[in-house]
Design a protein around this motif. Sequence first.
Motif, short mmCIF file in Angstrom:
data_model
loop_
_atom_site.label_atom_id
_atom_site.label_comp_id
_atom_site.label_asym_id
_atom_site.label_seq_id
_atom_site.Cartn_x
_atom_site.Cartn_y
_atom_site.Cartn_z
N LEU A 100 0.73 -1.23 -0.07
CA LEU A 100 0.09 -0.03 -0.04
C LEU A 100 0.88 1.07 -0.06
N ILE A 101 2.07 1.15 0.92
CA ILE A 101 2.54 2.25 0.91
C ILE A 101 3.52 2.62 -0.36
N VAL A 102 3.97 1.61 -0.97
CA VAL A 102 4.72 1.66 -2.28
C VAL A 102 3.80 2.10 -3.29
N ALA A 103 2.58 1.50 -3.27
CA ALA A 103 1.77 2.35 -4.24
C ALA A 103 1.44 3.76 -4.20
N MET A 104 1.32 4.10 -2.89
CA MET A 104 1.23 5.56 -2.39
C MET A 104 2.41 6.62 -2.88
N ASN A 105 3.44 5.83 -2.70
CA ASN A 105 4.70 6.65 -3.21
C ASN A 105 4.67 6.90 -4.56
N TYR A 106 4.25 5.99 -5.54
CA TYR A 106 3.91 6.11 -6.86
C TYR A 106 3.05 7.20 -7.46
N TYR A 107 1.91 6.74 -6.61
CA TYR A 107 0.90 7.78 -6.62
C TYR A 107 1.27 9.24 -6.56
N TYR A 108 2.16 9.59 -5.47
CA TYR A 108 2.61 10.84 -5.13
C TYR A 108 3.50 11.54 -6.12
N ALA A 109 4.19 10.45 -6.81
CA ALA A 109 5.20 10.92 -7.89
C ALA A 109 4.56 11.17 -9.30
N THR A 110 3.49 10.35 -9.51
CA THR A 110 2.95 10.48 -10.77
C THR A 110 1.72 11.05 -11.03
N LEU A 111 0.65 10.74 -10.50
CA LEU A 111 -0.85 11.14 -10.64
C LEU A 111 -0.91 12.75 -10.52
N HIS A 112 -0.05 13.26 -9.74
CA HIS A 112 -0.11 14.62 -9.50
C HIS A 112 0.07 15.40 -11.00
N PHE A 113 0.86 14.92 -11.74
CA PHE A 113 1.06 15.50 -13.27
C PHE A 113 0.28 14.88 -14.04
N HIS A 172 11.52 2.14 1.72
CA HIS A 172 10.93 1.29 0.41
C HIS A 172 11.74 1.56 -0.91
N GLN A 173 12.86 2.36 -0.86
CA GLN A 173 13.51 2.69 -2.17
C GLN A 173 12.75 2.66 -3.40
N THR A 174 11.70 3.63 -3.36
CA THR A 174 11.09 4.04 -4.43
C THR A 174 11.57 5.28 -4.98
N TRP A 175 10.96 6.05 -6.07
CA TRP A 175 11.18 7.37 -6.32
C TRP A 175 9.82 8.00 -6.27
N GLY A 176 9.14 7.90 -5.02
CA GLY A 176 7.76 8.59 -4.89
C GLY A 176 8.05 10.12 -4.72
N SER A 177 9.10 10.70 -4.40
CA SER A 177 9.13 12.23 -4.26
C SER A 177 10.59 12.48 -4.67
N MET A 178 10.32 13.82 -5.39
CA MET A 178 11.46 14.53 -5.85
C MET A 178 12.32 15.04 -4.86
N TYR A 224 -10.76 11.52 -6.12
CA TYR A 224 -9.35 11.85 -6.45
C TYR A 224 -8.59 12.88 -5.39
N PRO A 225 -9.09 14.02 -5.02
CA PRO A 225 -8.44 15.01 -3.87
C PRO A 225 -8.72 14.12 -2.54
N THR A 226 -9.64 13.59 -2.17
CA THR A 226 -9.64 12.82 -1.04
C THR A 226 -8.44 11.76 -0.84
N ALA A 227 -8.29 11.06 -1.83
CA ALA A 227 -7.25 9.92 -1.98
C ALA A 227 -5.98 10.81 -1.70
N THR A 228 -5.72 11.98 -2.34
CA THR A 228 -4.62 12.49 -2.55
C THR A 228 -4.28 12.96 -1.09
N LEU A 229 -5.21 13.55 -0.27
CA LEU A 229 -5.01 14.04 0.89
C LEU A 229 -4.51 13.03 1.85
N VAL A 230 -5.03 11.68 1.78
CA VAL A 230 -4.42 10.58 2.50
C VAL A 230 -2.87 10.10 1.98
N VAL A 231 -2.70 10.22 0.78
CA VAL A 231 -1.40 10.03 0.22
C VAL A 231 -0.34 10.91 0.77
N ILE A 232 -0.58 12.34 0.88
CA ILE A 232 0.34 13.24 1.35
C ILE A 232 0.85 13.19 2.75
#
Length: 286
Positions: A100-113, A172-178, A224-232
């Motif tokens: 779940l947290i790995v998915a959220m890392n990638y969510y944070y990195a990609t869906l924003h754009f 978790h060694q992901t690229w979920g944040s610049m 979508y913004p509700t899920a984004t709040l949880v992710v950040i």
Amino acid sequence: MGESTVTPLEGRDQALPDPVTAAPRQRRLHRLRSPRRPRLWFEILLVGVSYWTYSLVRNAVPEQRAEALRNADWIWRVEHGLGVAFEESVNHTVNSVTWLIVAMNYYYATLHFIVTLTVLVWLYRSHPGRYAATRLVLFATTGVALAGYYLYPLAPPRLMPRADFVDTVMVHQTWGSMASGDLKHMSNQYAAMPSMHIGWSVWCGLTVFALARLPWVRILGLLYPTATLVVIVATANHFWLDAVGGILCLVFGFAVAWIWYGTLPYALPRRVPPKGQGRPLLPTKA
């Protein structure tokens, strides 16, 4: 009964606008404030240059580490005082579920754009009459956010030394944040307030909810913004108060569009009539 007298109105000539110059000015202003058909090449160039400028300015803001950490400590104390300091609990709970947290890392990195660009393309194709005004909301929101980064440097929770937050990207060694890992030198790590992840996602959500026809698509717009709040919050990239800052920036963006167009972007005509056919008398959502 005699002669009639005429009293001159002093200053009248000065008070009346020159009809020769006033009319062209009014026409120019009317054209600028009227919905126009967007041009694809111009929009691609505008979005590209605008995002490049936004990134350049955001990352050029001085990384005032000491002040950013002090501000983070202050926000953390305020949230504790109000009994709403839940970020750490959410961070630890979600981090215990690896997938779940790995998915959220990638969510944070990609869906924003990805989602923001997708909504812009959808507006361009399906709602050209509303495109420019809705884009103005997004641009004004982002512009005022830059002032927030400069005036109020803020460290994200994961960088607070006296707190127990988990930097989920590092763990978790992901690229979920610049702002983590090898990419941290490419981004200002102390530009957490306001959260444009929230500002942009709420813009996307409201636009989809207001203009989409299918009920399930409109519901997704709100989710979508509700899920984004949880992710950040779960990834420890933002306090929830950063989300409030992002929403306030969005309110400013809508105010700018309202002042310029005289109405909400979603109330404008869906399509712009071809030249020579005039404009609809009343805005329509159809």
